[in-house]
Motif scaffolding. Structure first.
Motif, PDB file in Angstrom:
ATOM      1  N   ALA A 121       0.835  -1.218   0.000  1.00  0.00           N
ATOM      2  CA  ALA A 121       0.000   0.000   0.000  1.00  0.00           C
ATOM      3  C   ALA A 121       0.866   1.263   0.000  1.00  0.00           C
ATOM      4  O   ALA A 121       0.589   2.212  -0.727  1.00  0.00           O
ATOM      5  CB  ALA A 121      -0.934  -0.001   1.206  1.00  0.00           C
ATOM      6  N   ARG A 149       6.203  10.940  -3.611  1.00  0.00           N
ATOM      7  CA  ARG A 149       5.889   9.799  -2.752  1.00  0.00           C
ATOM      8  C   ARG A 149       5.979  10.140  -1.273  1.00  0.00           C
ATOM      9  O   ARG A 149       6.609   9.408  -0.486  1.00  0.00           O
ATOM     10  CB  ARG A 149       6.858   8.631  -3.026  1.00  0.00           C
ATOM     11  CG  ARG A 149       6.703   8.013  -4.387  1.00  0.00           C
ATOM     12  CD  ARG A 149       7.658   6.824  -4.517  1.00  0.00           C
ATOM     13  NE  ARG A 149       7.506   6.158  -5.778  1.00  0.00           N
ATOM     14  CZ  ARG A 149       6.564   5.251  -6.025  1.00  0.00           C
ATOM     15  NH1 ARG A 149       5.707   4.901  -5.100  1.00  0.00           N
ATOM     16  NH2 ARG A 149       6.485   4.702  -7.209  1.00  0.00           N
ATOM     17  N   GLN A 198       4.857   9.930   2.178  1.00  0.00           N
ATOM     18  CA  GLN A 198       3.982   9.054   2.965  1.00  0.00           C
ATOM     19  C   GLN A 198       4.105   9.475   4.415  1.00  0.00           C
ATOM     20  O   GLN A 198       5.158   9.328   5.027  1.00  0.00           O
ATOM     21  CB  GLN A 198       4.408   7.590   2.791  1.00  0.00           C
ATOM     22  CG  GLN A 198       4.217   7.043   1.375  1.00  0.00           C
ATOM     23  CD  GLN A 198       2.760   6.695   1.053  1.00  0.00           C
ATOM     24  OE1 GLN A 198       1.915   6.607   1.954  1.00  0.00           O
ATOM     25  NE2 GLN A 198       2.463   6.492  -0.226  1.00  0.00           N
ATOM     26  N   ARG A 214      -3.138  16.145   4.095  1.00  0.00           N
ATOM     27  CA  ARG A 214      -3.527  15.977   2.687  1.00  0.00           C
ATOM     28  C   ARG A 214      -2.887  17.055   1.811  1.00  0.00           C
ATOM     29  O   ARG A 214      -2.383  16.772   0.725  1.00  0.00           O
ATOM     30  CB  ARG A 214      -5.071  16.002   2.580  1.00  0.00           C
ATOM     31  CG  ARG A 214      -5.638  16.046   1.171  1.00  0.00           C
ATOM     32  CD  ARG A 214      -5.275  14.797   0.391  1.00  0.00           C
ATOM     33  NE  ARG A 214      -5.542  14.924  -1.032  1.00  0.00           N
ATOM     34  CZ  ARG A 214      -4.696  15.454  -1.908  1.00  0.00           C
ATOM     35  NH1 ARG A 214      -3.526  15.929  -1.510  1.00  0.00           N
ATOM     36  NH2 ARG A 214      -5.013  15.505  -3.179  1.00  0.00           N
ATOM     37  N   ASP A 266       1.231  10.508  -5.723  1.00  0.00           N
ATOM     38  CA  ASP A 266       1.441   9.136  -5.269  1.00  0.00           C
ATOM     39  C   ASP A 266       1.768   9.071  -3.779  1.00  0.00           C
ATOM     40  O   ASP A 266       2.481   8.195  -3.336  1.00  0.00           O
ATOM     41  CB  ASP A 266       2.550   8.471  -6.096  1.00  0.00           C
ATOM     42  CG  ASP A 266       3.771   9.368  -6.233  1.00  0.00           C
ATOM     43  OD1 ASP A 266       3.776  10.459  -5.612  1.00  0.00           O
ATOM     44  OD2 ASP A 266       4.710   8.992  -6.946  1.00  0.00           O
ATOM     45  N   GLY A 300       0.545   9.418   0.550  1.00  0.00           N
ATOM     46  CA  GLY A 300      -0.492   8.849   1.405  1.00  0.00           C
ATOM     47  C   GLY A 300      -0.213   9.062   2.884  1.00  0.00           C
ATOM     48  O   GLY A 300       0.699   9.801   3.269  1.00  0.00           O
ATOM     49  N   PHE A 354      -8.851  12.549   1.161  1.00  0.00           N
ATOM     50  CA  PHE A 354      -8.139  11.333   0.761  1.00  0.00           C
ATOM     51  C   PHE A 354      -9.048  10.468  -0.119  1.00  0.00           C
ATOM     52  O   PHE A 354     -10.274  10.607  -0.099  1.00  0.00           O
ATOM     53  CB  PHE A 354      -7.691  10.540   1.994  1.00  0.00           C
ATOM     54  CG  PHE A 354      -6.516  11.171   2.690  1.00  0.00           C
ATOM     55  CD1 PHE A 354      -5.215  10.901   2.266  1.00  0.00           C
ATOM     56  CD2 PHE A 354      -6.705  12.051   3.747  1.00  0.00           C
ATOM     57  CE1 PHE A 354      -4.125  11.496   2.898  1.00  0.00           C
ATOM     58  CE2 PHE A 354      -5.619  12.648   4.380  1.00  0.00           C
ATOM     59  CZ  PHE A 354      -4.328  12.369   3.955  1.00  0.00           C
ATOM     60  N   LYS A 397      -8.573   6.357  -1.871  1.00  0.00           N
ATOM     61  CA  LYS A 397      -8.634   4.951  -1.473  1.00  0.00           C
ATOM     62  C   LYS A 397      -8.091   4.725  -0.055  1.00  0.00           C
ATOM     63  O   LYS A 397      -7.012   5.211   0.290  1.00  0.00           O
ATOM     64  CB  LYS A 397      -7.811   4.124  -2.476  1.00  0.00           C
ATOM     65  CG  LYS A 397      -7.917   2.637  -2.241  1.00  0.00           C
ATOM     66  CD  LYS A 397      -7.059   1.860  -3.223  1.00  0.00           C
ATOM     67  CE  LYS A 397      -7.010   0.385  -2.823  1.00  0.00           C
ATOM     68  NZ  LYS A 397      -5.933  -0.334  -3.526  1.00  0.00           N
ATOM     69  N   HIS A 446      -4.285   2.869   5.791  1.00  0.00           N
ATOM     70  CA  HIS A 446      -3.506   3.599   4.794  1.00  0.00           C
ATOM     71  C   HIS A 446      -4.465   4.308   3.862  1.00  0.00           C
ATOM     72  O   HIS A 446      -5.383   3.693   3.323  1.00  0.00           O
ATOM     73  CB  HIS A 446      -2.568   2.685   3.996  1.00  0.00           C
ATOM     74  CG  HIS A 446      -1.741   3.478   3.040  1.00  0.00           C
ATOM     75  ND1 HIS A 446      -2.065   3.620   1.702  1.00  0.00           N
ATOM     76  CD2 HIS A 446      -0.625   4.230   3.236  1.00  0.00           C
ATOM     77  CE1 HIS A 446      -1.165   4.415   1.138  1.00  0.00           C
ATOM     78  NE2 HIS A 446      -0.285   4.788   2.047  1.00  0.00           N
ATOM     79  N   GLN A 483      -4.741   6.792   0.503  1.00  0.00           N
ATOM     80  CA  GLN A 483      -4.039   7.349  -0.645  1.00  0.00           C
ATOM     81  C   GLN A 483      -4.646   8.694  -1.008  1.00  0.00           C
ATOM     82  O   GLN A 483      -5.790   8.973  -0.650  1.00  0.00           O
ATOM     83  CB  GLN A 483      -4.198   6.389  -1.853  1.00  0.00           C
ATOM     84  CG  GLN A 483      -2.986   5.515  -2.063  1.00  0.00           C
ATOM     85  CD  GLN A 483      -3.345   4.217  -2.747  1.00  0.00           C
ATOM     86  OE1 GLN A 483      -3.363   3.179  -2.115  1.00  0.00           O
ATOM     87  NE2 GLN A 483      -3.652   4.289  -4.029  1.00  0.00           N
TER      88      GLN A 483
END
Ligand code: AVJ
Length: 322
Positions: A77, A154, A156, A180, A187, A189, A301, A303, A318, A320
């Motif tokens: 994820a 990316r 995260q 957010r 990409d 999260g 957010f 997914k 998690h 995304q």
């Protein structure tokens, strides 16, 4: 002008003055309250670490078991080569346990005390030389402003331990929205731990343990206040109260006056407390799985994936961006 506290850094005096004003306003309010951040002086942080070892305090070990059991799914994820941004990193041990499966490219440890972070991170650098590591000393709860040097790709965010529970639901939503917005790429999260609603006796015991460690953690706030305000709180005059408020879905932690008493602090500050009167020292909100997913989606957010223990006591999520 108010008398300022001696500080190693003179520029901290302004911040010190603000701290004092906020604290005093909270204490003078008809429903006296203090921010939970004052629970964490040096002894408070050690007492919290002891809480995490208690049989009644299930969140820490339940979350760790979820991370361990679902490590590979969580890694899929999150994706490899992420910039892992650890909010409230502390000793960085929770993130470090995930490094072998998550394989981030960069690790950014964020916490109030940068000095403490530097020590933890320098040990980790030896262990994981392939991960670029950065320390950021800031109070991200008010504003989440990351320096541009932090990787834009990316991103995260990592916010474990159900720390989100200290925010009231509206503040929580605002905070998630800030995260957010701080995810610049498409990409990114958020990997977050959330404590779930459950039967009241389990929650009550988790915050009012048999050994009295949580009571000591709560009462230690008074020592911290005495230092911050030159106050004369006497811990023996107060008792720990903690209970689950089912209407508000939150644990409430209070200090309750054992008798009528008067507290003084510098500059003639004074507050009378009647017997049974309380200072509200912490709230810890609990969520349902769907309630939290809804909040993530309201915050922008997309997914969401979740993992839980078999009793459904705790959840790792998690989310995304899209
Ligand atoms: C660190 C905010 C997640 O709410 O469970 C533990 C703090 N207070 N026992 C929690 C806490 C009393 C903890 N958090």
């Amino acid at each position: 002008m108010a008398q300022l506290r001696q500080s190693a850094h003179p520029e901290n005096c302004v911040a010190q003055d603000e701290v004092e004003q906020q604290l005093v306003a909270g204490l003078l309010s008809p429903h006296a309250h203090t921010s939970p951040k004052y629970l964490y002086d040096v002894l408070g942080s050690r007492l919290f670490a002891a809480i995490c070892e208690l049989p009644e305090y299930y969140p820490t070990r339940t979350e760790a078991a979820i991370f361990e059991r679902y490590a590979s799914q969580i890694a899929v994820a999150v994706g490899a080569d992420a910039t892992l941004i650890d909010l409230g990193a502390g000793n960085c041990s929770k993130a470090a346990r995930l490094f072998p499966s998550l394989r981030p490219k960069q690790y950014v440890a964020v916490d109030i005390s940068e000095k403490f972070l530097q020590e933890a991170v320098s040990a980790l650098r030896q262990q994981f030389p392939q991960i670029r590591m950065t320390c950021l000393g800031m109070d991200f709860s008010s504003e989440l402003a990351l320096p541009l040097a932090i990787g834009q790709h990316r991103r995260q965010f990592f916010y474990p331990g159900s720390s989100i529970g200290n925010f009231a639901p509206l503040e929580s939503l605002k905070f998630l929205h800030q995260i957010r917005k701080a995810i610049t790429g498409s990409d990114g999260g958020l990997l977050i731990g959330v404590d779930l609603v459950k039967d009241k006796p389990i929650l009550d015991a988790a915050y009012d343990d048999a050994l009295g460690v949580t009571a000591a953690f709560n009462l230690n706030l008074l020592h911290h206040l005495n230092r911050l305000l030159d106050a004369d709180f006497r811990p023996q005059d107060w008792r720990h109260r903690a209970f689950y408020n089912e209407e508000q879905h939150r644990i409430e932690m209070h200090l309750e006056a054992r008798e009528d008493l008067i507290v003084h602090w510098r500059q003639g500050g004074i507050r009378r407390f009647a017997q049974g009167e309380r200072i509200h020292t912490e709230s810890s909100y609990k969520y349902t799985r769907q309630g939290f997913i809804d909040m993530l989606q309201q915050a922008g957010f997309g997914k969401v994936q979740t993992w839980s223990d078999e009793r459904n006591w705790f959840m790792v999520c998690h989310a995304q961006v899209a």
